[in-house]
Design a protein around this motif. Structure first.
Motif, PDB file in Angstrom:
ATOM      1  N   GLY A 155     -20.609  33.112  19.741  1.00 43.43           N
ATOM      2  CA  GLY A 155     -19.806  33.974  20.196  1.00 43.43           C
ATOM      3  C   GLY A 155     -19.500  35.526  19.699  1.00 43.43           C
ATOM      4  N   ASP A 156     -18.774  36.379  19.815  1.00 40.07           N
ATOM      5  CA  ASP A 156     -18.450  37.325  18.891  1.00 40.07           C
ATOM      6  C   ASP A 156     -17.250  38.211  19.409  1.00 40.07           C
ATOM      7  OD1 ASP A 156     -19.039  39.026  21.371  1.00 40.07           O
ATOM      8  OD2 ASP A 156     -21.086  39.650  20.632  1.00 40.07           O
ATOM      9  N   TYR A 157     -16.858  38.892  18.331  1.00 44.46           N
ATOM     10  CA  TYR A 157     -15.726  39.688  18.410  1.00 44.46           C
ATOM     11  C   TYR A 157     -15.984  41.231  18.244  1.00 44.46           C
ATOM     12  CZ  TYR A 157     -11.672  42.333  16.896  1.00 44.46           C
ATOM     13  OH  TYR A 157     -10.925  43.604  16.583  1.00 44.46           O
ATOM     14  N   ARG A 158     -15.493  42.060  19.063  1.00 44.29           N
ATOM     15  CA  ARG A 158     -15.495  43.777  18.978  1.00 44.29           C
ATOM     16  C   ARG A 158     -14.489  44.488  19.268  1.00 44.29           C
ATOM     17  NH1 ARG A 158     -20.340  46.316  21.997  1.00 44.29           N
ATOM     18  NH2 ARG A 158     -19.414  44.875  23.809  1.00 44.29           N
ATOM     19  N   ARG A 159     -14.324  45.411  18.558  1.00 39.44           N
ATOM     20  CA  ARG A 159     -13.431  46.446  18.837  1.00 39.44           C
ATOM     21  C   ARG A 159     -13.897  47.591  19.719  1.00 39.44           C
ATOM     22  NH1 ARG A 159     -11.019  50.983  15.564  1.00 39.44           N
ATOM     23  NH2 ARG A 159      -9.170  51.594  16.527  1.00 39.44           N
ATOM     24  N   LEU A 160     -13.753  47.580  21.015  1.00 36.62           N
ATOM     25  CA  LEU A 160     -14.049  48.795  21.786  1.00 36.62           C
ATOM     26  C   LEU A 160     -13.499  50.165  21.623  1.00 36.62           C
ATOM     27  CD1 LEU A 160     -13.645  46.219  25.053  1.00 36.62           C
ATOM     28  CD2 LEU A 160     -15.649  46.437  23.684  1.00 36.62           C
ATOM     29  N   PRO A 161     -14.724  50.958  22.069  1.00 33.19           N
ATOM     30  CA  PRO A 161     -14.306  52.333  21.937  1.00 33.19           C
ATOM     31  C   PRO A 161     -12.977  52.671  22.681  1.00 33.19           C
ATOM     32  CG  PRO A 161     -16.726  52.048  22.427  1.00 33.19           C
ATOM     33  CD  PRO A 161     -15.946  50.681  22.765  1.00 33.19           C
ATOM     34  N   ASN A 162     -12.646  52.146  23.654  1.00 35.39           N
ATOM     35  CA  ASN A 162     -11.274  52.637  24.220  1.00 35.39           C
ATOM     36  C   ASN A 162     -10.079  51.900  23.310  1.00 35.39           C
ATOM     37  OD1 ASN A 162     -11.435  49.839  24.922  1.00 35.39           O
ATOM     38  ND2 ASN A 162     -11.572  50.095  26.897  1.00 35.39           N
ATOM     39  N   LYS A 173      -9.358  48.700  22.904  1.00 37.28           N
ATOM     40  CA  LYS A 173      -9.033  47.315  23.338  1.00 37.28           C
ATOM     41  C   LYS A 173     -10.160  46.573  22.590  1.00 37.28           C
ATOM     42  CE  LYS A 173      -7.929  47.817  28.139  1.00 37.28           C
ATOM     43  NZ  LYS A 173      -6.570  47.153  28.247  1.00 37.28           N
ATOM     44  N   HIS A 174      -9.970  45.050  22.542  1.00 35.44           N
ATOM     45  CA  HIS A 174     -10.730  44.142  21.578  1.00 35.44           C
ATOM     46  C   HIS A 174     -11.188  43.129  22.886  1.00 35.44           C
ATOM     47  CE1 HIS A 174      -8.763  45.614  17.981  1.00 35.44           C
ATOM     48  NE2 HIS A 174      -7.562  45.928  18.991  1.00 35.44           N
ATOM     49  N   GLN A 175     -12.495  42.879  22.467  1.00 36.68           N
ATOM     50  CA  GLN A 175     -13.270  41.955  23.397  1.00 36.68           C
ATOM     51  C   GLN A 175     -13.663  40.718  22.617  1.00 36.68           C
ATOM     52  OE1 GLN A 175     -16.000  43.307  26.667  1.00 36.68           O
ATOM     53  NE2 GLN A 175     -17.616  42.283  25.202  1.00 36.68           N
ATOM     54  N   ILE A 176     -13.803  39.355  23.076  1.00 38.73           N
ATOM     55  CA  ILE A 176     -14.173  38.437  22.679  1.00 38.73           C
ATOM     56  C   ILE A 176     -15.059  37.844  23.644  1.00 38.73           C
ATOM     57  CG2 ILE A 176     -13.588  35.942  22.021  1.00 38.73           C
ATOM     58  CD1 ILE A 176     -11.079  36.898  20.768  1.00 38.73           C
ATOM     59  N   THR A 177     -16.417  37.364  23.205  1.00 38.45           N
ATOM     60  CA  THR A 177     -17.332  36.505  24.100  1.00 38.45           C
ATOM     61  C   THR A 177     -17.659  35.530  23.569  1.00 38.45           C
ATOM     62  OG1 THR A 177     -19.211  37.496  22.935  1.00 38.45           O
ATOM     63  CG2 THR A 177     -18.070  39.072  24.755  1.00 38.45           C
ATOM     64  N   HIS A 214     -11.028  36.723  14.184  1.00 35.30           N
ATOM     65  CA  HIS A 214     -11.382  37.959  13.889  1.00 35.30           C
ATOM     66  C   HIS A 214     -10.433  39.201  14.276  1.00 35.30           C
ATOM     67  CE1 HIS A 214     -15.109  37.095  11.915  1.00 35.30           C
ATOM     68  NE2 HIS A 214     -15.750  36.408  12.792  1.00 35.30           N
ATOM     69  N   PHE A 215     -10.045  38.985  15.421  1.00 35.64           N
ATOM     70  CA  PHE A 215      -8.924  39.820  16.162  1.00 35.64           C
ATOM     71  C   PHE A 215      -7.560  39.873  15.287  1.00 35.64           C
ATOM     72  CE2 PHE A 215      -5.370  40.149  19.075  1.00 35.64           C
ATOM     73  CZ  PHE A 215      -5.479  41.353  19.477  1.00 35.64           C
ATOM     74  N   GLU A 216      -7.214  38.506  15.035  1.00 40.45           N
ATOM     75  CA  GLU A 216      -5.865  38.796  14.372  1.00 40.45           C
ATOM     76  C   GLU A 216      -5.922  39.154  12.672  1.00 40.45           C
ATOM     77  OE1 GLU A 216      -2.979  37.427  15.372  1.00 40.45           O
ATOM     78  OE2 GLU A 216      -3.458  36.490  17.401  1.00 40.45           O
ATOM     79  N   ALA A 217      -6.952  38.637  12.092  1.00 37.90           N
ATOM     80  CA  ALA A 217      -7.242  39.372  10.839  1.00 37.90           C
ATOM     81  C   ALA A 217      -7.375  40.895  10.842  1.00 37.90           C
ATOM     82  CB  ALA A 217      -8.583  38.758  10.044  1.00 37.90           C
ATOM     83  N   PHE A 218      -8.158  41.472  11.820  1.00 35.45           N
ATOM     84  CA  PHE A 218      -8.116  42.809  11.961  1.00 35.45           C
ATOM     85  C   PHE A 218      -6.863  43.666  12.311  1.00 35.45           C
ATOM     86  CE2 PHE A 218      -8.591  46.584  14.919  1.00 35.45           C
ATOM     87  CZ  PHE A 218      -9.241  47.352  14.074  1.00 35.45           C
ATOM     88  N   LYS A 219      -5.902  42.989  12.950  1.00 34.54           N
ATOM     89  CA  LYS A 219      -4.822  43.439  13.708  1.00 34.54           C
ATOM     90  C   LYS A 219      -3.852  43.267  12.393  1.00 34.54           C
ATOM     91  CE  LYS A 219      -2.151  40.999  16.360  1.00 34.54           C
ATOM     92  NZ  LYS A 219      -1.419  40.138  16.979  1.00 34.54           N
ATOM     93  N   ASN A 220      -4.031  42.291  11.356  1.00 38.77           N
ATOM     94  CA  ASN A 220      -2.902  41.985  10.484  1.00 38.77           C
ATOM     95  C   ASN A 220      -3.421  42.703   9.192  1.00 38.77           C
ATOM     96  OD1 ASN A 220      -1.158  40.691  12.028  1.00 38.77           O
ATOM     97  ND2 ASN A 220      -2.326  38.645  11.510  1.00 38.77           N
ATOM     98  N   TYR A 221      -4.525  42.969   9.019  1.00 38.96           N
ATOM     99  CA  TYR A 221      -5.303  43.482   7.523  1.00 38.96           C
ATOM    100  C   TYR A 221      -6.103  44.715   7.617  1.00 38.96           C
ATOM    101  CZ  TYR A 221      -3.891  38.657   6.151  1.00 38.96           C
ATOM    102  OH  TYR A 221      -3.195  37.357   5.861  1.00 38.96           O
ATOM    103  N   GLY A 222      -6.359  45.236   8.754  1.00 40.40           N
ATOM    104  CA  GLY A 222      -7.105  46.469   8.958  1.00 40.40           C
ATOM    105  C   GLY A 222      -8.656  46.291   8.965  1.00 40.40           C
ATOM    106  N   LYS A 223      -9.356  47.302   9.097  1.00 36.62           N
ATOM    107  CA  LYS A 223     -10.798  46.988   9.247  1.00 36.62           C
ATOM    108  C   LYS A 223     -11.717  47.007   8.191  1.00 36.62           C
ATOM    109  CE  LYS A 223     -11.418  51.929  10.325  1.00 36.62           C
ATOM    110  NZ  LYS A 223     -11.729  53.107  11.416  1.00 36.62           N
ATOM    111  N   ALA A 224     -10.855  47.177   6.900  1.00 35.92           N
ATOM    112  CA  ALA A 224     -11.526  47.292   5.647  1.00 35.92           C
ATOM    113  C   ALA A 224     -11.808  45.801   4.986  1.00 35.92           C
ATOM    114  CB  ALA A 224     -10.923  47.908   4.426  1.00 35.92           C
ATOM    115  N   ILE A 225     -11.347  44.972   5.825  1.00 37.59           N
ATOM    116  CA  ILE A 225     -11.815  43.456   5.293  1.00 37.59           C
ATOM    117  C   ILE A 225     -13.202  42.937   5.582  1.00 37.59           C
ATOM    118  CG2 ILE A 225      -9.383  42.731   5.517  1.00 37.59           C
ATOM    119  CD1 ILE A 225     -10.098  41.375   8.047  1.00 37.59           C
ATOM    120  N   LYS A 226     -13.712  41.923   4.799  1.00 38.91           N
ATOM    121  CA  LYS A 226     -15.006  41.494   4.946  1.00 38.91           C
ATOM    122  C   LYS A 226     -14.800  40.701   6.187  1.00 38.91           C
ATOM    123  CE  LYS A 226     -16.643  41.139   0.405  1.00 38.91           C
ATOM    124  NZ  LYS A 226     -16.985  40.492  -0.876  1.00 38.91           N
ATOM    125  N   PRO A 227     -15.821  40.626   6.991  1.00 37.57           N
ATOM    126  CA  PRO A 227     -15.864  39.772   8.317  1.00 37.57           C
ATOM    127  C   PRO A 227     -15.461  38.395   8.289  1.00 37.57           C
ATOM    128  CG  PRO A 227     -17.951  40.983   8.489  1.00 37.57           C
ATOM    129  CD  PRO A 227     -17.134  41.212   6.911  1.00 37.57           C
TER     130      PRO A 227
END
Length: 199
Positions: free
Chosen positions: A39-46, A48-52, A72-85
């Motif tokens: 699976g994967d997680y991506r922040r889309l250009p628009n 939105k956030h997509q999980i497959t 991944h989505f929750e960590a991004f939302k809570n800590y921002g994009k500077a964190i390690k995946p």
């Protein structure tokens, strides 16, 4: 969403999963099998956030993968994009999300101790936890695949892309395998799934 999920995850997990997915900007898609990832997680250009998640996973592996990507989505939302995946923020988020699911109503009793151990320090992929990966494989639909660590020494096997290798000795955690066509040496994880060839 609910009808789709019912096909893929354990029934008792559905209410908790739907609760986690109640975000306007989060889209979940079930994909055809991809050989390189579950699976994967991506922040889309628009914005939105997509999980497959791959459609071919058994229900327990599907749930673990889905929660891995939601983390991944929750960590991004809570800590921002500077964190390690797969850094400490993701690990803590994944542990927190997984805890309510670690019960015998959702996972088979024989898997639970292995999962509890794995989630003390979750890895980037549950496949790197050999014991857990092997336990989860027991719930797959029957197929012609075998883990490398199960193969006899010097046996030949084929990868999904048709390349043929001969299994060699174990070097610490991984196995040395020689590609028949090129003679080049490669290192394989013990639980890489391959198709054994009859010599």
């Amino acid at each position: 969403m609910q009808t789709t999920l019912k096909e893929y995850i354990p029934e008792k997990a559905i209410p908790k999963v739907l609760e986690l997915l109640q975000h306007d900007g989060l889209v979940v898609k079930v994909k055809q099998e991809r050989k390189t990832r579950h699976g994967d997680y991506r922040r889309l250009p628009n914005g939105k956030h997509q999980i497959t998640v791959n459609s071919n996973l058994n229900s327990y592996r599907f749930l673990i993968t889905l929660l891995h990507e939601i983390a991944h989505f929750e960590a991004f939302k809570n800590y921002g994009k500077a964190i390690k995946p797969h850094g400490i923020e993701w690990k803590r988020t994944f542990q927190h999300l997984m805890l309510p699911f670690l019960n015998p109503e959702i996972f088979p009793v024989e898997i639970l101790p292995l999962m509890a151990k794995h989630f003390k320090n979750p890895k980037a992929s549950s496949d790197t936890d050999i014991q857990l990966a092997y336990a989860l494989k027991q719930f797959d639909a029957p197929n012609d695949k075998t883990f490398i660590f199960e193969l006899p020494l010097h046996s030949t096997f084929k990868l999904y892309n048709g390349r043929i290798f001969k299994k060699g000795l174990q070097r610490r955690t991984r196995f040395e395998c020689v590609e028949i066509k090129t003679g080049r040496l490669y290192l394989f994880n013990p639980n890489a799934e391959v198709e054994i060839l009859n010599d």
